[in-house]
Write a protein that holds these residues in place. Structure first.
Motif, short mmCIF file in Angstrom:
data_model
loop_
_atom_site.label_atom_id
_atom_site.label_comp_id
_atom_site.label_asym_id
_atom_site.label_seq_id
_atom_site.Cartn_x
_atom_site.Cartn_y
_atom_site.Cartn_z
N LEU A 96 0.83 -1.21 0.00
CA LEU A 96 0.00 0.00 0.00
C LEU A 96 0.87 1.26 0.00
O LEU A 96 0.58 2.22 -0.71
N GLU A 97 1.92 1.24 0.82
CA GLU A 97 2.81 2.39 0.89
C GLU A 97 3.53 2.64 -0.44
O GLU A 97 3.82 3.78 -0.78
N GLU A 98 3.78 1.56 -1.18
CA GLU A 98 4.46 1.67 -2.47
C GLU A 98 3.51 2.01 -3.61
O GLU A 98 3.94 2.25 -4.74
N GLY A 99 2.21 2.00 -3.33
CA GLY A 99 1.23 2.32 -4.35
C GLY A 99 0.97 1.17 -5.31
O GLY A 99 0.63 1.40 -6.48
N ARG A 100 1.10 -0.06 -4.83
CA ARG A 100 0.86 -1.22 -5.68
C ARG A 100 -0.61 -1.32 -6.07
O ARG A 100 -1.49 -0.73 -5.45
N SER A 101 -0.88 -2.10 -7.07
CA SER A 101 -2.22 -2.30 -7.60
C SER A 101 -3.18 -2.78 -6.51
O SER A 101 -2.84 -3.64 -5.69
N CYS A 102 -4.38 -2.22 -6.52
CA CYS A 102 -5.40 -2.63 -5.55
C CYS A 102 -5.75 -4.11 -5.70
O CYS A 102 -6.04 -4.79 -4.72
N VAL A 103 -5.69 -4.62 -6.92
CA VAL A 103 -5.96 -6.05 -7.15
C VAL A 103 -4.89 -6.89 -6.46
O VAL A 103 -5.20 -7.88 -5.79
N ASP A 104 -3.62 -6.49 -6.59
CA ASP A 104 -2.54 -7.21 -5.93
C ASP A 104 -2.69 -7.16 -4.41
O ASP A 104 -2.50 -8.17 -3.72
N VAL A 105 -3.03 -6.00 -3.88
CA VAL A 105 -3.20 -5.84 -2.44
C VAL A 105 -4.38 -6.69 -1.96
O VAL A 105 -4.27 -7.40 -0.95
N ALA A 106 -5.48 -6.64 -2.68
CA ALA A 106 -6.66 -7.42 -2.30
C ALA A 106 -6.34 -8.91 -2.30
O ALA A 106 -6.79 -9.65 -1.42
N GLN A 107 -5.57 -9.35 -3.29
CA GLN A 107 -5.19 -10.76 -3.37
C GLN A 107 -4.37 -11.16 -2.14
O GLN A 107 -4.60 -12.22 -1.54
N GLN A 108 -3.43 -10.32 -1.75
CA GLN A 108 -2.62 -10.62 -0.58
C GLN A 108 -3.44 -10.57 0.72
O GLN A 108 -3.24 -11.38 1.61
N LEU A 109 -4.35 -9.62 0.80
CA LEU A 109 -5.22 -9.55 1.97
C LEU A 109 -6.09 -10.80 2.08
O LEU A 109 -6.33 -11.30 3.18
#
Length: 93
Positions: free
Chosen positions: A31-44
């Motif tokens: 999130l701090e790096e501004g990664r894709s929301c899809v990538d973040v959601a997948q990791q969450l």
């Protein structure tokens, strides 16, 4: 002070939760790096699944433990205590 309440599954649960904690740290970094929301959601989703599985294993193991002690009649705190713990932990299913 009461005795430690440790089940055979606890070391594996600790390892699973430590991994989930590491993944959660990675999500924050993403999130701090501004990664894709899809990538973040997948990791969450992966973190959430790991925590859910840890909770399920903990509860199942505890229920098995309470029932085993109640059936054998060799419980430390008395049958009422075993059944009250059984009822209390099922709230978290």
């Amino acid at each position: 002070m009461s005795e430690p309440h440790i089940h055979a599954s606890h070391p594996a649960l600790i390892n699973r939760l430590k991994r989930a904690n590491g993944h959660l740290g990675s999500v924050i970094a993403m999130l701090e790096e501004g990664r894709s929301c899809v990538d973040v959601a997948q990791q969450l989703q992966a973190v959430e699944k790991a925590i859910q599985q840890a909770k399920k294993t903990l509860i199942q193991d505890h229920i098995d433990h309470c029932l085993e002690h109640a059936m054998r009649g060799d419980h430390q705190h008395g049958q009422g205590h075993d059944f009250s713990e059984f009822k209390e932990i099922t709230r978290y299913l």
